[in-house]
Design an enzyme around this catalytic site. Sequence first.
Site, PDB file in Angstrom:
ATOM      1  CG  ASP A 176       7.537 -16.673  16.044  1.00 26.98           C
ATOM      2  OD1 ASP A 176       8.661 -17.057  15.686  1.00 26.98           O
ATOM      3  OD2 ASP A 176       7.224 -16.532  17.234  1.00 26.98           O
ATOM      4  CG  HIS A 177      12.465 -15.374  12.544  1.00 25.04           C
ATOM      5  ND1 HIS A 177      12.396 -14.594  13.666  1.00 25.04           N
ATOM      6  CD2 HIS A 177      13.652 -16.022  12.623  1.00 25.04           C
ATOM      7  CE1 HIS A 177      13.495 -14.759  14.386  1.00 25.04           C
ATOM      8  NE2 HIS A 177      14.273 -15.628  13.777  1.00 25.04           N
ATOM      9  CG  HIS A 239      11.332 -16.394  18.590  1.00 25.68           C
ATOM     10  ND1 HIS A 239      10.514 -16.046  17.541  1.00 25.68           N
ATOM     11  CD2 HIS A 239      12.261 -15.401  18.659  1.00 25.68           C
ATOM     12  CE1 HIS A 239      10.934 -14.908  16.996  1.00 25.68           C
ATOM     13  NE2 HIS A 239      11.986 -14.500  17.665  1.00 25.68           N
TER      14      HIS A 239
HETATM   15  C1  BG6 Z   1      14.531 -11.996  17.139  1.00 27.15           C
HETATM   16  C2  BG6 Z   1      14.941 -11.276  18.407  1.00 27.15           C
HETATM   17  O1  BG6 Z   1      13.137 -12.130  17.076  1.00 27.15           O
HETATM   18  O2  BG6 Z   1      15.116 -13.277  17.116  1.00 27.15           O
HETATM   19  C3  BG6 Z   1      16.453 -11.205  18.515  1.00 27.15           C
HETATM   20  O3  BG6 Z   1      14.410  -9.965  18.383  1.00 27.15           O
HETATM   21  C4  BG6 Z   1      17.060 -12.579  18.381  1.00 27.15           C
HETATM   22  O4  BG6 Z   1      16.849 -10.619  19.752  1.00 27.15           O
HETATM   23  C5  BG6 Z   1      16.528 -13.279  17.139  1.00 27.15           C
HETATM   24  O5  BG6 Z   1      18.466 -12.426  18.299  1.00 27.15           O
HETATM   25  C6  BG6 Z   1      16.984 -14.718  17.093  1.00 27.15           C
HETATM   26  O6  BG6 Z   1      16.641 -15.262  15.855  1.00 27.15           O
HETATM   27  P1  BG6 Z   1      17.453 -16.491  15.278  1.00 27.15           P
HETATM   28  O7  BG6 Z   1      16.711 -16.879  14.053  1.00 27.15           O
HETATM   29  O8  BG6 Z   1      18.844 -15.984  15.012  1.00 27.15           O
HETATM   30  O9  BG6 Z   1      17.446 -17.525  16.354  1.00 27.15           O
END
Ligand code: BG6
Length: 486
Positions: A176-177, A239
């Site tokens: 989960d990044h 997230h």
């Molecule tokens: C991804 C989603 O996991 O996270 C996207 O699939 C979203 O829809 C993105 O835009 C948001 O990531 P960050 O790091 O830009 O907040």
Amino acid sequence: MSHTIVILGASGDLTSRKLIPALYSLYRKGRLPEKTQVLGFSRTAYSHEAWRDKLTASTQEFVGDEFESDSWQAFAQHIFYQPGDIENAEDFDKLVVTLAKIEDSPACTRVYYLSTAPRFYEPAVTRLAAAGLASEAEGPRRVVIEKPFGTDGATAHRLNEAVHRAFDEHQVYRIDHYLGKETVQNLMVLRFANAIFEPVWNRNYIDHVQITVAEEVLVGRRGGYYDSAGVLRDMFQNHLLQLLMITAMEAPVRYEADLVRDEKVKVLRAIRALSEDELCQSSVRGQYRGYLDEPGVAADSRTPTFAATRLWIDNWRWQGVPFYLRSGKGMSCRTTQIVIQFVAPPHSLFGNKNKHAQFVDANRLVIQIQPAEGIQLHFESKVPDGGMRLRMSELDFRFAQDASGRLPDAYQPLLCDALAGEASLFARSDEVELAWDVIDPFLASWAAEDSPNIETYEPGGWGPECSTRWMRDQGRQWFDTCPVLK
Ligand code: BG6
């Protein structure tokens, strides 16, 4: 001993936008283990050189002014490519041969990164294992799996079963990044490396918590995927629930993968199951105007691009404290923030500035995850030379104030950890399934035939009107503030 990262689905966007730029930045900073090499595997028929050339251009684009030709050339010597189809078992036998050629010893550490479309996760792990590539008889073997992990609890469970037939849980790293973001890790530091927050971090002092992930962008080219996913699967199951777990968890005994994950899982287990009626009252959703015209979106789609939910955590610390989770595309600005809204003082000595908005005068801790990484504490102070009039003031901490250069992209720490076998920032099998258990009832309730029509909202605001009303009806208000970027 050398390390190899095998990227399955190497010709896709994630590899060129995120993985290779992150690996290159780590290499430049001297953070990659010595002798780390990358092997791309996907159907496009590149030679090693052709793939390197393609990556040179994309890395330059995504790394920006941190790109240096000499260090890139040195790094690119460690990048290899083998054409292969995940559906074809023979291509995995060829992979075994290629790995034997490029690795200095079979005892090296190997990380398989699944950067493919989700429908290939199961065949990929199955074929890796069938080719003998999952066995740790000679050295560590790990698999990194991107989100989405399933599309509901049942599919996530089946995928976990397939993964466990091929790899042992200790070999599996579900990404989960958000957990790779510096400011998310700092939330754990804020909570567990300071003594002053803990005494007030509970139902006695906190009225409610708001977790917002607002995005200005629209769905764009991703309509095909997004229309079948929607905001709950795309943002909440992963997230937002990760942010909730870290905000609400108890302190682990040590910072070790399973101890940290045990505490996070306890939060998910404590989230209250809601009845049909409660589910309706505990969420609002919306779709931005223009979504139906996006390419790949069904003309009569009811997919929400905005949602807000209210969750309760039934334990001693959080009994009676609502956690509001909200995310949407087409919002006023890009901001991910956690607002800890403290209770108002029990008695007002100086006159209440606004008796209709009870929290206007109460303390607030605003944890800015991105893009304005920092923390603000809001508190009352006297207006200078203004008698006993009060104003809301702010202590402002900027996370990157002493850092040189840009904050690393979330994929950097995650790739480093996967190579080092450190799993604290990755989701465990029970964690992903329990997260679906929280989300599935909302999905089912919204899919019901008698579920109310989805409200449309104009892009550029804070979502549908019903969201503001819903909060107001509960005597609360959203912290609708775009962060100031300095
Ligand atoms: C991804 C989603 O996991 O996270 C996207 O699939 C979203 O829809 C993105 O835009 C948001 O990531 P960050 O790091 O830009 O907040």
